[in-house]
Motif scaffolding. Structure first.
Motif, PDB file in Angstrom:
ATOM      1  N   ALA A 160      45.137 -15.621 -46.763  1.00  0.00           N
ATOM      2  CA  ALA A 160      44.841 -17.052 -46.619  1.00  0.00           C
ATOM      3  C   ALA A 160      46.096 -17.831 -46.277  1.00  0.00           C
ATOM      4  O   ALA A 160      46.071 -18.751 -45.441  1.00  0.00           O
ATOM      5  N   ALA A 161      47.207 -17.479 -46.900  1.00  0.00           N
ATOM      6  CA  ALA A 161      48.467 -18.167 -46.605  1.00  0.00           C
ATOM      7  C   ALA A 161      48.865 -17.945 -45.150  1.00  0.00           C
ATOM      8  O   ALA A 161      49.338 -18.869 -44.472  1.00  0.00           O
ATOM      9  N   PHE A 162      48.670 -16.741 -44.648  1.00  0.00           N
ATOM     10  CA  PHE A 162      48.996 -16.439 -43.253  1.00  0.00           C
ATOM     11  C   PHE A 162      48.152 -17.278 -42.295  1.00  0.00           C
ATOM     12  O   PHE A 162      48.637 -17.719 -41.241  1.00  0.00           O
ATOM     13  N   LEU A 163      46.910 -17.543 -42.668  1.00  0.00           N
ATOM     14  CA  LEU A 163      45.992 -18.271 -41.794  1.00  0.00           C
ATOM     15  C   LEU A 163      46.039 -19.779 -41.987  1.00  0.00           C
ATOM     16  O   LEU A 163      45.438 -20.514 -41.217  1.00  0.00           O
ATOM     17  N   GLY A 164      46.736 -20.231 -43.011  1.00  0.00           N
ATOM     18  CA  GLY A 164      46.744 -21.658 -43.310  1.00  0.00           C
ATOM     19  C   GLY A 164      45.469 -22.117 -43.991  1.00  0.00           C
ATOM     20  O   GLY A 164      45.026 -23.255 -43.804  1.00  0.00           O
ATOM     21  N   ALA A 165      44.867 -21.231 -44.786  1.00  0.00           N
ATOM     22  CA  ALA A 165      43.601 -21.523 -45.457  1.00  0.00           C
ATOM     23  C   ALA A 165      43.806 -21.668 -46.959  1.00  0.00           C
ATOM     24  O   ALA A 165      44.783 -21.171 -47.530  1.00  0.00           O
ATOM     25  N   ASP A 166      42.857 -22.321 -47.611  1.00  0.00           N
ATOM     26  CA  ASP A 166      42.854 -22.455 -49.068  1.00  0.00           C
ATOM     27  C   ASP A 166      42.368 -21.138 -49.664  1.00  0.00           C
ATOM     28  O   ASP A 166      41.227 -20.731 -49.413  1.00  0.00           O
ATOM     29  N   PRO A 167      43.182 -20.438 -50.454  1.00  0.00           N
ATOM     30  CA  PRO A 167      42.747 -19.141 -50.989  1.00  0.00           C
ATOM     31  C   PRO A 167      41.529 -19.249 -51.900  1.00  0.00           C
ATOM     32  O   PRO A 167      40.738 -18.305 -51.983  1.00  0.00           O
ATOM     33  N   ASP A 168      41.349 -20.389 -52.564  1.00  0.00           N
ATOM     34  CA  ASP A 168      40.182 -20.554 -53.429  1.00  0.00           C
ATOM     35  C   ASP A 168      38.895 -20.710 -52.637  1.00  0.00           C
ATOM     36  O   ASP A 168      37.802 -20.554 -53.189  1.00  0.00           O
ATOM     37  N   GLY A 169      39.029 -21.009 -51.341  1.00  0.00           N
ATOM     38  CA  GLY A 169      37.856 -21.155 -50.492  1.00  0.00           C
ATOM     39  C   GLY A 169      37.739 -20.052 -49.466  1.00  0.00           C
ATOM     40  O   GLY A 169      36.999 -20.191 -48.489  1.00  0.00           O
ATOM     41  N   THR A 170      38.464 -18.954 -49.675  1.00  0.00           N
ATOM     42  CA  THR A 170      38.501 -17.860 -48.719  1.00  0.00           C
ATOM     43  C   THR A 170      37.947 -16.594 -49.353  1.00  0.00           C
ATOM     44  O   THR A 170      38.381 -16.201 -50.428  1.00  0.00           O
ATOM     45  N   ALA A 171      36.994 -15.974 -48.682  1.00  0.00           N
ATOM     46  CA  ALA A 171      36.428 -14.707 -49.148  1.00  0.00           C
ATOM     47  C   ALA A 171      36.670 -13.636 -48.107  1.00  0.00           C
ATOM     48  O   ALA A 171      36.519 -13.874 -46.901  1.00  0.00           O
ATOM     49  N   LEU A 172      37.048 -12.451 -48.553  1.00  0.00           N
ATOM     50  CA  LEU A 172      37.166 -11.311 -47.663  1.00  0.00           C
ATOM     51  C   LEU A 172      35.773 -10.752 -47.365  1.00  0.00           C
ATOM     52  O   LEU A 172      34.947 -10.601 -48.267  1.00  0.00           O
ATOM     53  N   VAL A 173      35.520 -10.464 -46.097  1.00  0.00           N
ATOM     54  CA  VAL A 173      34.247  -9.891 -45.677  1.00  0.00           C
ATOM     55  C   VAL A 173      34.538  -8.789 -44.656  1.00  0.00           C
ATOM     56  O   VAL A 173      35.673  -8.623 -44.214  1.00  0.00           O
ATOM     57  N   GLY A 174      33.500  -8.064 -44.259  1.00  0.00           N
ATOM     58  CA  GLY A 174      33.700  -6.932 -43.375  1.00  0.00           C
ATOM     59  C   GLY A 174      34.035  -7.303 -41.947  1.00  0.00           C
ATOM     60  O   GLY A 174      34.815  -6.633 -41.288  1.00  0.00           O
ATOM     61  N   ASN A 175      33.433  -8.369 -41.440  1.00  0.00           N
ATOM     62  CA  ASN A 175      33.725  -8.855 -40.098  1.00  0.00           C
ATOM     63  C   ASN A 175      33.185 -10.264 -39.955  1.00  0.00           C
ATOM     64  O   ASN A 175      32.504 -10.778 -40.850  1.00  0.00           O
ATOM     65  N   ALA A 176      33.481 -10.879 -38.821  1.00  0.00           N
ATOM     66  CA  ALA A 176      33.091 -12.278 -38.629  1.00  0.00           C
ATOM     67  C   ALA A 176      31.581 -12.449 -38.660  1.00  0.00           C
ATOM     68  O   ALA A 176      31.070 -13.442 -39.206  1.00  0.00           O
ATOM     69  N   THR A 177      30.839 -11.511 -38.087  1.00  0.00           N
ATOM     70  CA  THR A 177      29.389 -11.661 -38.067  1.00  0.00           C
ATOM     71  C   THR A 177      28.790 -11.535 -39.468  1.00  0.00           C
ATOM     72  O   THR A 177      27.752 -12.128 -39.755  1.00  0.00           O
ATOM     73  N   THR A 178      29.443 -10.786 -40.343  1.00  0.00           N
ATOM     74  CA  THR A 178      29.007 -10.764 -41.741  1.00  0.00           C
ATOM     75  C   THR A 178      29.165 -12.142 -42.366  1.00  0.00           C
ATOM     76  O   THR A 178      28.274 -12.639 -43.071  1.00  0.00           O
ATOM     77  N   GLY A 179      30.307 -12.785 -42.108  1.00  0.00           N
ATOM     78  CA  GLY A 179      30.518 -14.133 -42.616  1.00  0.00           C
ATOM     79  C   GLY A 179      29.488 -15.107 -42.093  1.00  0.00           C
ATOM     80  O   GLY A 179      29.000 -15.980 -42.830  1.00  0.00           O
ATOM     81  N   VAL A 180      29.137 -14.983 -40.810  1.00  0.00           N
ATOM     82  CA  VAL A 180      28.112 -15.846 -40.227  1.00  0.00           C
ATOM     83  C   VAL A 180      26.782 -15.652 -40.940  1.00  0.00           C
ATOM     84  O   VAL A 180      26.073 -16.611 -41.266  1.00  0.00           O
ATOM     85  N   ALA A 181      26.428 -14.400 -41.218  1.00  0.00           N
ATOM     86  CA  ALA A 181      25.166 -14.113 -41.895  1.00  0.00           C
ATOM     87  C   ALA A 181      25.136 -14.717 -43.295  1.00  0.00           C
ATOM     88  O   ALA A 181      24.103 -15.229 -43.744  1.00  0.00           O
ATOM     89  N   VAL A 182      26.276 -14.667 -43.993  1.00  0.00           N
ATOM     90  CA  VAL A 182      26.356 -15.285 -45.322  1.00  0.00           C
ATOM     91  C   VAL A 182      26.071 -16.777 -45.235  1.00  0.00           C
ATOM     92  O   VAL A 182      25.302 -17.346 -46.026  1.00  0.00           O
TER      93      VAL A 182
END
Length: 393
Positions: A73-95
């Motif tokens: 999250a730090a590398f991406l400039g994202a809030d770690p509390d709002g970041t979840a690891l997933v298998g791929n982008a389309t998995t995140g879209v499905a969520v």
């Protein structure tokens, strides 16, 4: 207009990868390539897992995943509390889609530059819920201002429940004005999902400043992580409403843990992902981005010249660090998905070259990528040999 000069190679970068040297790998954007040192880190993690599975999957694993999440999250400039690891982008879209609670009369709006699998996911959720999927047509040559106006005109307040836009498109290698599109969505009280599958590692701080309600990105493409490593970033107002695709023992913890924990999933790709970021930083992040973008631009021009495409007809990606470019194929070539796949296979088999062939808007397109393991002569050979192959179809 002269052909742009290729960039100077980054010394030793090619040796970081275990790619077959007999093949020109010009399609990094599809599946990436994992550096050897990252492969070894993951293998050590697998060895640890197999040496004592009960210990590996014990309570400490949740903390290790959280530590990895914070690093990425730090590398991406994202809030770690709002970041979840997933298998791929389309998995995140499905969520995201299954967490919206769509109903009959609702609609999800996408553009015709969107990733095909994302479109399928939207279609399925709409069939399941009675909602409607509406696709906005955006011309390839549209300016950022025109894209914004097309999206603005395409939203229907009160009906549009989600706007899905790309940060960098897969089919057309075009950088979209994601932050401006998020702003348009919010002006109309429409939440926005940004598909940033290609952004991590290629675009600087791709999450920061976008302001999206949902953002998904793959680390296993341009971030040198093992495959199966991606993130879903969710704005604070939505985190309590996110539901995982699979319910497991971290469900009471809420987001992001409930999305990440899937029992006996192989988590070694996630745990090894920081090694990919370390490799990128060791090479020099800005140096790699500039090299890859310049090499892709060079490849686009020489292959375009080989196919007789005027420089004015070679689409610009819209950003200085975009390392993917597309070249129009001759009229009547690869006009369907099936034809595009067949041509890609012939290029791989007969020219020992891996590229991506896309069918978009009724025309075939060749997508080329630039990466530190590529050299100018790979594009030059393709430029010489591809016209002959196409003439044999």
């Amino acid at each position: 207009m002269s052909v742009p000069q290729p960039p100077e190679p980054i010394p030793g970068a090619r040796l970081l990868f275990s790619l077959d040297p007999a093949v020109s790998h010009l399609n990094h954007g599809s599946f990436g390539a994992v550096p050897v040192n990252v492969q070894r880190v993951q293998q050590r993690l697998r060895d640890e897992m197999e040496a004592n599975p009960l210990r590996f999957f014990g309570p400490g694993l949740v903390d290790r995943i959280a530590h990895t999440r914070r690093h990425l999250a730090a590398f991406l400039g994202a809030d770690p509390d709002g970041t979840a690891l997933v298998g791929n982008a389309t998995t995140g879209v499905a969520v995201v889609l299954q967490s919206l609670g769509l109903r009959p009369g609702d609609e999800v709006v996408t553009t015709d530059h969107g990733y095909g699998a994302v479109g399928y996911s939207v279609d399925r959720e709409c069939r399941r819920t009675g909602a409607t999927h509406r696709v906005l047509r955006v011309p390839l040559t549209a300016t950022d201002e025109q894209i914004v106006e097309i999206v603005r005109a395409g939203l229907r307040p009160g009906r549009t429940r989600l706007l899905v836009v790309d940060q960098l498109t897969s089919a057309t290698a075009r950088l979209f004005p994601a932050a401006a599109l998020v702003g348009i969505g919010h002006e109309h009280d429409v939440p926005v999902l940004v598909d940033a599958a290609h952004a991590p590692g290629m675009l600087p701080a791709p999450v920061g400043g976008i302001g999206a309600d949902f953002w998904v990105g793959n680390l296993h493409k341009w971030g040198y992580a093992p495959r199966g490593t991606a993130v879903l970033v969710v704005a604070p107002s939505w985190r309590d409403r996110i539901e995982p695709l699979i319910v497991s023992w971290e469900q009471p913890a809420g987001f992001p843990g409930n999305v990440e924990w899937q029992a006996t999933l192989d988590y070694t790709s996630w745990l090894a992902a920081p090694a990919g970021v370390w490799t990128l930083r060791t090479l020099g992040v800005d140096r790699v981005r500039a090299h890859n973008a310049a090499l892709a631009a060079y490849g686009q021009r020489v292959v375009g010249d080989g196919l007789g495409v005027a420089p004015a007809n070679l689409p610009e990606p819209g950003g200085p660090t975009v390392a993917m470019r597309i070249v129009p194929l001759p009229a009547g070539t690869a006009t369907t998905i099936e034809e595009a796949r067949a041509l890609r296979g012939r290029i791989a088999e007969r020219l020992a070259t891996e590229v991506n062939v896309m069918s978009w808007d009724g025309r075939g397109w060749l997508r080329l990528c630039g990466q530190v393991y590529n050299s100018p002569d790979e594009y030059e050979r393709l430029a010489v040999r591809l016209p002959t192959l196409l003439a044999l179809r």
